[in-house]
Design a protein around this motif. Structure first.
Motif, PDB file in Angstrom:
ATOM      1  N   ILE A  68     -63.481 108.319  19.705  1.00 18.51           N
ATOM      2  CA  ILE A  68     -62.013 108.595  19.849  1.00 18.51           C
ATOM      3  C   ILE A  68     -61.237 107.339  19.720  1.00 18.51           C
ATOM      4  O   ILE A  68     -61.449 106.479  20.562  1.00 18.51           O
ATOM      5  N   GLY A  69     -60.002 107.345  19.004  1.00 11.28           N
ATOM      6  CA  GLY A  69     -59.218 106.145  19.116  1.00 11.28           C
ATOM      7  C   GLY A  69     -57.864 106.376  19.067  1.00 11.28           C
ATOM      8  O   GLY A  69     -57.575 107.754  19.158  1.00 11.28           O
ATOM      9  N   GLY A  70     -57.009 105.591  19.372  1.00  9.58           N
ATOM     10  CA  GLY A  70     -55.492 105.965  19.466  1.00  9.58           C
ATOM     11  C   GLY A  70     -55.050 106.617  20.746  1.00  9.58           C
ATOM     12  O   GLY A  70     -54.144 107.016  20.883  1.00  9.58           O
ATOM     13  N   ILE A  92     -57.575 110.437  33.214  1.00 10.73           N
ATOM     14  CA  ILE A  92     -57.488 111.113  31.971  1.00 10.73           C
ATOM     15  C   ILE A  92     -57.114 110.398  30.696  1.00 10.73           C
ATOM     16  O   ILE A  92     -56.863 108.986  30.961  1.00 10.73           O
ATOM     17  N   SER A  93     -57.126 110.765  29.680  1.00 12.54           N
ATOM     18  CA  SER A  93     -56.675 110.155  28.330  1.00 12.54           C
ATOM     19  C   SER A  93     -55.747 111.090  27.241  1.00 12.54           C
ATOM     20  O   SER A  93     -55.810 112.292  27.589  1.00 12.54           O
ATOM     21  N   MET A  94     -54.835 110.533  26.766  1.00  9.58           N
ATOM     22  CA  MET A  94     -54.085 111.363  25.746  1.00  9.58           C
ATOM     23  C   MET A  94     -53.686 110.471  24.512  1.00  9.58           C
ATOM     24  O   MET A  94     -53.740 109.122  24.582  1.00  9.58           O
ATOM     25  N   PRO A  95     -53.409 110.881  23.541  1.00  3.28           N
ATOM     26  CA  PRO A  95     -53.061 110.104  22.249  1.00  3.28           C
ATOM     27  C   PRO A  95     -51.790 109.410  22.743  1.00  3.28           C
ATOM     28  O   PRO A  95     -50.771 109.769  23.502  1.00  3.28           O
ATOM     29  N   ILE A  96     -51.909 108.129  22.108  1.00  2.07           N
ATOM     30  CA  ILE A  96     -50.923 107.041  22.607  1.00  2.07           C
ATOM     31  C   ILE A  96     -49.492 107.499  22.181  1.00  2.07           C
ATOM     32  O   ILE A  96     -48.443 107.347  22.876  1.00  2.07           O
ATOM     33  N   ASN A  97     -49.343 108.275  21.078  1.00  6.93           N
ATOM     34  CA  ASN A  97     -48.209 108.706  20.327  1.00  6.93           C
ATOM     35  C   ASN A  97     -47.539 109.828  21.429  1.00  6.93           C
ATOM     36  O   ASN A  97     -46.154 109.756  21.788  1.00  6.93           O
ATOM     37  N   GLU A  98     -48.583 110.579  22.087  1.00 10.88           N
ATOM     38  CA  GLU A  98     -48.017 111.629  22.905  1.00 10.88           C
ATOM     39  C   GLU A  98     -47.525 110.986  24.224  1.00 10.88           C
ATOM     40  O   GLU A  98     -46.421 111.158  24.600  1.00 10.88           O
ATOM     41  N   GLY A 157     -47.742 108.348  30.679  1.00 15.96           N
ATOM     42  CA  GLY A 157     -49.111 108.756  30.510  1.00 15.96           C
ATOM     43  C   GLY A 157     -50.010 108.333  31.890  1.00 15.96           C
ATOM     44  O   GLY A 157     -51.294 108.617  31.818  1.00 15.96           O
ATOM     45  N   THR A 158     -49.499 107.595  32.735  1.00 14.02           N
ATOM     46  CA  THR A 158     -50.048 107.446  34.035  1.00 14.02           C
ATOM     47  C   THR A 158     -49.271 107.458  35.095  1.00 14.02           C
ATOM     48  O   THR A 158     -48.098 107.242  35.143  1.00 14.02           O
ATOM     49  N   THR A 193     -43.516 111.159  25.862  1.00 15.82           N
ATOM     50  CA  THR A 193     -43.505 111.932  27.068  1.00 15.82           C
ATOM     51  C   THR A 193     -42.708 111.249  28.227  1.00 15.82           C
ATOM     52  O   THR A 193     -42.676 109.924  28.430  1.00 15.82           O
ATOM     53  N   PRO A 194     -41.634 111.737  28.557  1.00 12.50           N
ATOM     54  CA  PRO A 194     -40.867 111.366  29.566  1.00 12.50           C
ATOM     55  C   PRO A 194     -41.541 110.880  30.865  1.00 12.50           C
ATOM     56  O   PRO A 194     -42.394 111.828  31.211  1.00 12.50           O
ATOM     57  N   ARG A 195     -41.136 109.753  31.640  1.00 13.27           N
ATOM     58  CA  ARG A 195     -41.782 109.516  32.854  1.00 13.27           C
ATOM     59  C   ARG A 195     -41.789 110.596  33.856  1.00 13.27           C
ATOM     60  O   ARG A 195     -40.622 111.370  33.851  1.00 13.27           O
TER      61      ARG A 195
END
Ligand code: ADP
Ligand code: F6P
Length: 320
Positions: A281-283, A294-300, A133-134, A304-306
């Motif tokens: 927004i949480g999680g 950016i931000s995205m849901p932690i689960n997503e 996610g980053t 997500t593969p690196r």
């Protein structure tokens, strides 16, 4: 509406965590939100070890490594009753939301709290650069500088003595620190989880560098948790024309004043975390992708593969 935010640092510390704490605190206060520092990660949360953070409490820390809030690992935080205890502490202290700075394990804790009704935002804080996610985590750039500074020094001495320096860098199971260091320092060989470990091939390549390429030194950068680099250095001495020497950079990589890049990254991410909480927004976790926060849901993010690192290994190969 969010009135009081808690903030904690969890897992291995990383330079820039203090800059992130400062950013969350100052941005929240500027928006009329109170801030509470939680000591020692989830351990302090469960035990209610909280301290109010005002503007002056986060002065003189933007340039400091480590984390002034302390960090810890609490494996029991996976348990329902421990998480419930944490939620009770937060409710008893009127804390409606939490910013968690740490790695993917810490993100899972943040997710668990969000599911129990406390909005949490994760910020990626680790030298390993291994969080989905980053593109970059807070602390990676500083650790990279530390690695480069040290490997440059090793090159000076190894070239004076026809030696091969085997340098072990951290990264957990991620080779980013190793391959970025190798590119930055003009290393001859890089060994990471992504390259795999082929000892015979390494020795063969070193023999070539010594005998055919007439190199007077060689630098091998190796990620931790792959092999014992003392033993690899001994095999290099026995099987090549170089005298092998091993250096484990170790926890030095976790300390030191954060680079401006890490400070700015931490400031931007801290601002984004408060912004998300103000929107209810949480999680979510915050990241930087293509230089955009950016931000995205932690689960997503966790699913997500690196992003592929192949381009860095190709570049390294083309440079040697
Ligand atoms: P990092 O955050 O750097 O990946 P760890 O994996 O050690 O470091 O995780 C830090 C802490 O996060 C753990 O000690 C634990 O308190 C919490 N944690 C890890 N995994 C989970 C999980 N599945 N559920 C809840 N909390 C977790
Ligand atoms: O996640 C950061 C990190 O420094 C890794 O690179 C390393 O494998 C691990 O933490 C070391 O952990 P500890 O501080 O428990 O020795």
């Amino acid at each position: 509406m969010v009135r009081k935010i808690g903030i904690l640092t969890s897992g291995g510390d990383a330079p820039g965590m203090n800059a992130a704490i400062r950013s969350v605190t100052r941005v929240a206060l500027a928006n009329g939100i109170e801030v509470v520092g939680i000591r020692d990660g989830y351990r302090g949360l469960v035990n209610g070890i909280f301290e109010p953070l005002n503007k002056g409490d986060v002065s003189d820390m933007v340039d400091r490594g480590g984390t002034k809030l302390g960090s810890a690992r609490l494996p029991e935080f996976k348990d329902d009753d421990v998480q419930e205890k944490a939620v009770k502490q937060l409710k008893d202290h009127g804390i409606d939301a939490v910013v968690v700075i740490g790695g993917d394990g810490s993100y899972r804790g943040a997710m668990a709290l969000t599911k129990r009704g406390i909005n949490c935002i994760g910020l990626p804080g680790t030298i390993d650069n291994d969080i989905p996610g980053t593109d970059f985590t807070i602390g990676f750039d500083t650790a990279l500088h530390t690695c480069v500074e040290n490997v440059d020094k090793l090159r000076d001495t190894s070239s004076s003595h026809h030696r091969c320096s085997v340098v072990e860098v951290m990264g957990n199971h991620c080779g980013d620190l190793a391959v970025w260091t190798a590119i930055s320092c003009g290393a001859e060989i890089v060994i990471t989880p992504e390259t795999g470990y082929d000892e015979l091939d390494i020795l063969e390549r070193l023999r070539y560098l010594d005998q055919a390429a007439k190199k007077n030194h060689a630098i091998v950068i190796i990620s931790e948790k792959i092999t014992d680099c003392e033993s690899l250095a001994r095999k290099i001495s026995l099987n090549t024309g170089f005298s092998g020497r091993a250096t484990v950079l170790g926890h030095i990589q976790r300390g030191g004043s954060p680079t401006p890049t890490d400070r700015v990254l931490a400031a931007r991410m801290g601002e984004k975390a408060v912004d998300l909480l103000m929107q209810g927004i949480g999680g979510h976790c915050v990241g930087i992708i293509d230089n955009k926060i950016i931000s995205m849901p932690i689960n997503e993010a966790l699913e997500t593969p690196r992003r592929s690192r192949k381009e860095f290994y190709r570049l390294f190969d083309n440079l040697i």
